[in-house]
Motif scaffolding. Structure first.
Motif, PDB file in Angstrom:
ATOM      1  N   GLU A 164      -4.136  -7.133   2.420  1.00 56.68           N
ATOM      2  CA  GLU A 164      -2.728  -6.894   2.072  1.00 56.68           C
ATOM      3  C   GLU A 164      -1.796  -7.385   3.164  1.00 56.68           C
ATOM      4  O   GLU A 164      -0.761  -7.984   2.885  1.00 56.68           O
ATOM      5  N   MET A 198      -2.423   6.714   6.867  1.00 56.09           N
ATOM      6  CA  MET A 198      -3.795   6.571   7.369  1.00 56.09           C
ATOM      7  C   MET A 198      -3.880   5.452   8.403  1.00 56.09           C
ATOM      8  O   MET A 198      -4.663   5.528   9.351  1.00 56.09           O
ATOM      9  N   LEU A 199      -3.060   4.425   8.224  1.00 54.00           N
ATOM     10  CA  LEU A 199      -3.167   3.204   9.036  1.00 54.00           C
ATOM     11  C   LEU A 199      -3.175   3.511  10.535  1.00 54.00           C
ATOM     12  O   LEU A 199      -4.012   3.000  11.268  1.00 54.00           O
ATOM     13  N   MET A 234       0.845  -1.189   0.000  1.00 52.65           N
ATOM     14  CA  MET A 234       0.000   0.000   0.000  1.00 52.65           C
ATOM     15  C   MET A 234       0.883   1.243   0.000  1.00 52.65           C
ATOM     16  O   MET A 234       2.049   1.195   0.390  1.00 52.65           O
ATOM     17  N   GLY A 276      -3.229  -1.567  13.065  1.00 48.72           N
ATOM     18  CA  GLY A 276      -3.989  -0.362  12.755  1.00 48.72           C
ATOM     19  C   GLY A 276      -5.351  -0.320  13.425  1.00 48.72           C
ATOM     20  O   GLY A 276      -6.126   0.593  13.174  1.00 48.72           O
ATOM     21  N   PHE A 324     -11.331   0.485   4.029  1.00 53.65           N
ATOM     22  CA  PHE A 324      -9.880   0.542   4.238  1.00 53.65           C
ATOM     23  C   PHE A 324      -9.431  -0.648   5.077  1.00 53.65           C
ATOM     24  O   PHE A 324      -8.436  -1.305   4.771  1.00 53.65           O
ATOM     25  N   GLU A 358      -1.603   5.660   2.295  1.00 56.57           N
ATOM     26  CA  GLU A 358      -2.473   4.696   2.968  1.00 56.57           C
ATOM     27  C   GLU A 358      -1.841   4.236   4.278  1.00 56.57           C
ATOM     28  O   GLU A 358      -2.530   4.018   5.279  1.00 56.57           O
ATOM     29  N   ARG A 413     -13.717   3.945   6.382  1.00 53.65           N
ATOM     30  CA  ARG A 413     -12.831   3.255   7.306  1.00 53.65           C
ATOM     31  C   ARG A 413     -12.943   1.726   7.149  1.00 53.65           C
ATOM     32  O   ARG A 413     -11.960   1.006   7.154  1.00 53.65           O
TER      33      ARG A 413
END
Lengths: 504, 347
Positions: free
Chosen positions: B221, A353-354, A346, B229, B214, A350, B211
């Motif tokens: 991934e 953002m994590l 990513m 996270g 994501f 991104e 969110r």
């Protein structure tokens, strides 16, 4: 006398980078030869070529005067070259003898092999019971399995890649005795490290690489560590500036934290109690696999911990998840950069953002603000000198040091009240490591509590106010870092892990 | 590359499908033309074009839900079962009030159909979260349970009392309050088509701007990074399986209330499995799935035409559709890896 191994003009290029540029190197029989250089200097590529994992684009290699071009590691082993990797390739669920048999071309019957293992381990002062499960061994003992696996093939040249990064000081002493004994018997050793004092005490000669080129040779005993460092880096390094800031209130406190292991070969945490104050840097040392990862996940909120064990500013946060803890001011950066601290495929936006969503206001009512995330990523890239074409690039495309700067920067820029980092400079070149350490010190100076978990004792001594060690999931008593001796640190790390009985 | 492989896969399928048809003694060019050309621009295209929407809608609706899970590495293979249960629940809700005519019957069917599929998917979901079972196996095996239930319903509880003993429920097309009729007559556009479009738009927004989307992408991934996270893996499993089950259930409900009309033993025609192909052919991307669903519907209709006009066996058409997934996966492997012949190097 013919040289054991002679490399001349060896070159290997990868797309975009010349890893080795006309490297020449000569190793005599019985010599302990150091290969020095920062990360990315080309040390690994060079030894991979010697071990047959990579084929050189140009240049000659000769072994005992005859041409040498191993097609694969098997050919290299047959020619008498053994290698102990930094990362072990052992199966946890198999015994020592079974693991060793798996790595051999024609393994003898198990009983005979066990006897051989016993004989070799006693000859070289590396005590090891052939029938123990590898999963139950310490990192130092696992390394012994790898070494004995090599020694059983009676190598003429033994390559060791950063062997001491997983050892306590006492274990290092024992390893060095073994290596000296091997060298006295005529086995040459190619020793890769960037720990200069070790090299000065062990090695007969050193070749220094920088950016793929040989930049110098020296006799380590006669050269100062500072001179060698300068050759490695190309310029003198500025040590981190540490201001003894005023120490404030307790920000993070662990009270009797215990955690069962997450997997069969995981390490439980046992009754850990410690507190960290504002402005303090607490260094936690210890050999890998003694509960570092588990401690980090207990603090990050990835692991569920019992109530009333983790307190942030006096409030119990033990039952909170990662994002609730972030919102409360407790931030973490795990050791594994790719796949844990960052999603490899990513983009940096991104990945910003994590962990940044909550504290940076990148999210409202579940809707993500990618524009804000991009500017946050850009800010990290600018403030922490991350070398990348832009925030749209994948995390995987960054070098280890650059990604580490991004990961640490991402957390620091969120103004944590407590920051916990695990192995912040692992695999990072010297200048990036210095920058990261300085950033951690600056953070503490501005009133945050910082916990640095690391296996690099020099690093911990350099930046910590207080020091404790993890051993078998237990945390030692906390002691002021100033004035601690190496022997005392070694004892805190658990001594020599059952090596007291070593026949050396 | 990610965009080029589906196109290449379609071309490769045409070439090898043509070969297959040639071996069966049919003119390959004519067969391919029949499958891809006739439904759109042939003599009877006015009839076939609406059929594209009718066939495509359930595929897109199901594939969209599956793609959410597939993106996160959560493999719901049992959409066929959830589709059947959705149809049974939707039809049962309507038949419970037969012959009452009321405006709320159709909305009630929608709710029951979606809920049925959702609950059926919760079985593998909860088992995975609680006991760590493999959702691939459990969801797949529940398809066969659902099929048995379908037979039982068409022969028992839901059997048409005025059906002269034939298996199958009353025909919902003849029950005005329950009929999923075309919104615009003759267009093929029924409520399921609308639902599929809404699902595509909703999924697109979810994946790019929310969110939760994501969280789905990060989990697919790098699961550890996702947990770091703040993603709760168990909740994500339940969400993905629940959402895909609900959409599959809705697809089943719209089908039974519209094009199919009644619950019968052979009500399901494999949409739930074909949707897996659609999801991958569409790169698990909402827009891609829309296009892939249309393409797949085309091969269904074209295949039917080829069967009736050229006498191609039905199995040959299924092989043809299977080839599409095969070539897509093969080309994906070849974009990421290179074939090397000869001795392998041992590292």
């Amino acid at each position: 006398m013919t040289a054991l191994l002679d490399l001349s003009g060896v070159t290997k290029a990868y797309p975009g980078v010349v890893a080795n540029d006309h490297v020449s190197l000569t190793i005599q029989p019985g010599e302990v030869h150091a290969l020095l250089g920062e990360n990315g200097a080309g040390k690994s590529t060079l030894v991979k070529m010697i071990y047959g994992l990579v084929k050189p684009d140009a240049g000659q290699m000769s072994l005992n005067g005859a041409g040498y071009a191993p097609a694969d590691p098997r050919a290299a082993r047959a020619a008498g070259i053994g290698m102990v990797f930094q990362h072990f390739s052992l199966f946890d669920a198999l015994t020592v003898a079974e693991n060793i048999a798996l790595g051999m071309e024609n393994a003898p019957p198990m009983r005979q092999l066990a006897a051989q293992i016993k004989a070799v381990s006693e000859t070289y002062g590396l005590p090891l019971a052939p029938h123990r499960l590898v999963g139950d061994l310490s990192a130092g003992e696992r390394q012994r399995v790898e070494i004995i696996r090599c020694l059983l093939q009676e190598p003429k040249l033994l390559i060791m890649d950063e062997p001491t990064s997983v050892l306590t000081p006492q274990e290092v002493d024992i390893l060095f005795k073994t290596l000296r004994k091997l060298s006295a018997e005529g086995t040459a050793i190619l020793y890769i490290s960037h720990k200069l004092e070790e090299i000065r005490s062990l090695c007969d000669a050193a070749t220094i690489l920088r950016l793929g080129k040989v930049v110098g040779h020296c006799i380590p005993r006669d050269t100062s560590a500072a001179d060698m460092a300068e050759m490695m880096v190309g310029s003198a390094l500025k040590p981190p500036q540490k201001a003894a800031g005023p120490v404030g209130d307790v920000l993070l406190e662990l009270r009797g934290l215990s955690l069962p292991p997450a997997s069969a070969f995981g390490m439980p945490l046992r009754d850990i109690s410690v507190s960290v104050r504002a402005g303090e840097v607490l260094g936690i040392g210890g050999v890998a696999g003694n509960g570092q990862d588990e401690l980090l996940s207990a603090l990050s909120g990835e692991a569920q911990v019992p109530a009333a064990t983790v307190f942030l500013k006096g409030a119990d946060v033990g039952r909170l998840g990662p994002n609730a803890r972030r919102a409360a001011g407790l931030l973490t950066a795990p050791e594994e950069r790719l796949g844990h601290a960052a999603a490899p495929d990513m983009s940096l936006t991104e990945n910003a953002m994590l962990t940044g969503a909550a504290r940076q206001g990148l999210e409202r009512n579940g809707l993500l603000n990618w524009g804000a995330a991009r500017s946050f990523a850009n800010q990290i890239i600018a403030d922490f000198d991350v070398r990348t074409p832009g925030p749209g690039n994948a995390a995987r495309s960054l070098s280890g040091g650059n990604l580490q700067k991004f990961v640490i920067g991402r957390e620091i820029l969120q103004r944590p009240e407590v920051l916990v980092v695990n192995q912040p400079t692992w695999g990072v070149d010297a200048s990036a490591a210095a920058a990261i350490r300085q950033a951690l010190l600056d953070l503490a100076e501005h009133g945050a509590a910082v916990i640095v978990i690391s296996q690099d004792l020099d690093e911990l001594m350099e930046i910590s106010d207080n020091f404790a060690a993890l051993n078998e999931g237990r945390l030692s008593a906390v002691r002021p870092a100033a004035g601690l001796t190496v022997a005392e640190i070694g004892q805190m790390m658990g001594g020599a892990h059952g090596m007291e009985v070593a026949h050396v | 590359m990610a965009l080029a492989t589906p196109v290449l896969a379609v071309l490769a399928t045409m070439v090898f499908g043509g070969l297959l048809f040639a071996v069966l003694g049919k003119d390959p060019l004519q067969s391919i033309l029949t499958i891809f050309w006739q439904p759109l621009f042939g003599e009877f295209a006015f009839y076939y074009r609406p059929q594209l929407l009718v066939k495509g809608a359930p595929l897109v609706l199901i594939a969209m839900g599956l793609a959410l899970g597939f993106r996160a590495g959560i493999w719901n293979i049992g959409a066929e079962g959830q589709y059947i249960i959705g149809a049974i629940c939707g039809a049962a809700a309507a038949l419970a009030f037969y012959p009452l005519e009321a405006w709320w019957i159709f909305p009630l069917m929608v709710i029951c159909g979606g809920l049925g599929g959702f609950l059926w998917a919760m079985i593998p979901g909860l088992l995975k979260v609680k006991f760590g079972t493999n959702e691939i196996l459990v969801s797949l095996m529940l398809v066969y349970v659902a099929e048995q239930l379908l037979s039982s319903m068409s022969l028992g509880l839901l059997k048409n009392p005025e059906g002269y003993g034939f298996p199958g429920s009353r025909n919902l097309q003849q029950y005005a309050s329950a009929h999923n009729a075309e919104i615009i007559a003759g267009s093929g556009m029924h409520w399921g088509v609308l639902a599929a479009l809404i699902a595509v738009i909703f999924a697109y927004v979810l994946l790019t701007r929310h969110r939760l989307g994501f969280a789905i992408r990060v989990t697919g991934e790098a699961p550890r990074a996702a947990k770091f996270g703040g993603v709760n893996p168990a909740r994500l499993v339940l969400f993905c399986l629940g959402a895909s089950g609900m959409l599959a259930g809705l697809a089943g409900m719209f089908e039974v209330a519209g094009p199919a009309g009644q619950i019968t033993i052979d009500f399901n025609v494999g949409y739930g499995f074909t949707a897996i192909i659609v999801a991958f052919l569409g790169r698990l991307h909402p827009i891609g799935i829309l296009l892939a669903g249309a393409l797949m519907a085309l091969t269904y209709i074209g295949g039917d035409i080829a069967q009736s006009q050229l006498g191609l066996p039905a199995a040959a058409i299924q092989v043809f559709q299977g080839m599409l997934l095969f070539f897509l996966l093969a080309l994906d492997v070849l974009t990421n890896y290179r074939l090397r012949f000869g001795a392998a190097e041992v590292a």
